[in-house]
Design an enzyme around this catalytic site. Structure first.
Site, short mmCIF file in Angstrom:
data_model
loop_
_atom_site.label_atom_id
_atom_site.label_comp_id
_atom_site.label_asym_id
_atom_site.label_seq_id
_atom_site.Cartn_x
_atom_site.Cartn_y
_atom_site.Cartn_z
N ASP A 160 0.84 -1.19 0.00
CA ASP A 160 0.00 0.00 0.00
C ASP A 160 0.88 1.25 0.00
O ASP A 160 1.84 1.33 0.78
CB ASP A 160 -0.88 0.03 1.25
CG ASP A 160 -1.99 -1.00 1.21
OD1 ASP A 160 -2.04 -1.81 0.27
OD2 ASP A 160 -2.83 -0.98 2.13
N LYS B 145 -7.13 2.23 -3.86
CA LYS B 145 -7.70 2.03 -2.53
C LYS B 145 -8.30 3.36 -2.09
O LYS B 145 -7.67 4.41 -2.25
CB LYS B 145 -6.60 1.57 -1.57
CG LYS B 145 -7.07 1.22 -0.19
CD LYS B 145 -5.92 0.62 0.62
CE LYS B 145 -6.28 0.46 2.07
NZ LYS B 145 -5.16 -0.06 2.86
N LYS C 226 -10.15 -1.32 -3.93
CA LYS C 226 -10.22 -1.74 -2.54
C LYS C 226 -10.90 -0.64 -1.74
O LYS C 226 -10.38 0.47 -1.61
CB LYS C 226 -8.83 -2.01 -1.97
CG LYS C 226 -8.88 -2.54 -0.55
CD LYS C 226 -7.52 -2.99 -0.06
CE LYS C 226 -7.61 -3.52 1.37
NZ LYS C 226 -6.28 -3.94 1.86
#
Length: 130
Positions: A2, A63, A91
């Site tokens: 991430d 995300k 996500k």
């Protein structure tokens, strides 16, 4: 892996710098990179630009949030799905507390969920099936 995009650069229009940084991370790590946009802090124009830059740079997922500045929304997931058109995964992350909320995010286009309440969500599903 991430990676939060550089929001300061995004806010001042340093698109090329964001692209170079994310592309270098994607290339040099060889990892599945999920770019965190912090959608709750961005305008729709900024969300679109950030998503396009990150997709061009080679991320595998976008995300929504880290959870520090708010959680995933159905509106943001739908917005990102319309931009990505299935080119990358989505996500939804942050603030997912109920099974109903999780299912709404999936229906909106989330391909993954980020929640600290995974066990609780499974239990809710099991109780709903009884």
């Amino acid at each position: 892996m991430d990676v939060v995009i550089n929001l300061g650069w995004l806010k001042v229009g340093k698109s090329e710098e964001i692209y170079q940084e994310i592309a270098a991370i994607c290339e040099e790590t060889g990892q599945t990179v999920k770019a965190i946009l912090e959608t709750n802090l961005l305008t729709d124009t900024e969300k679109r630009l950030a998503a396009e830059i990150c997709m061009d740079a080679g991320v595998a997922y976008l995300k929504t949030n880290t959870g520090w500045f708010g959680g995933a929304t159905v509106a943001d997931v739908r917005f990102l799905r319309n931009i990505t058109k299935g080119q990358v995964g989505l996500k939804a992350s942050g603030g997912i507390r109920t099974l109903a909320q999780a299912l709404e995010l999936i229906a909106a286009g989330a391909t993954r969920l980020g929640t600290s309440r995974g066990v609780e969500l499974i239990r809710q599903q099991e109780n709903d099936e009884l």
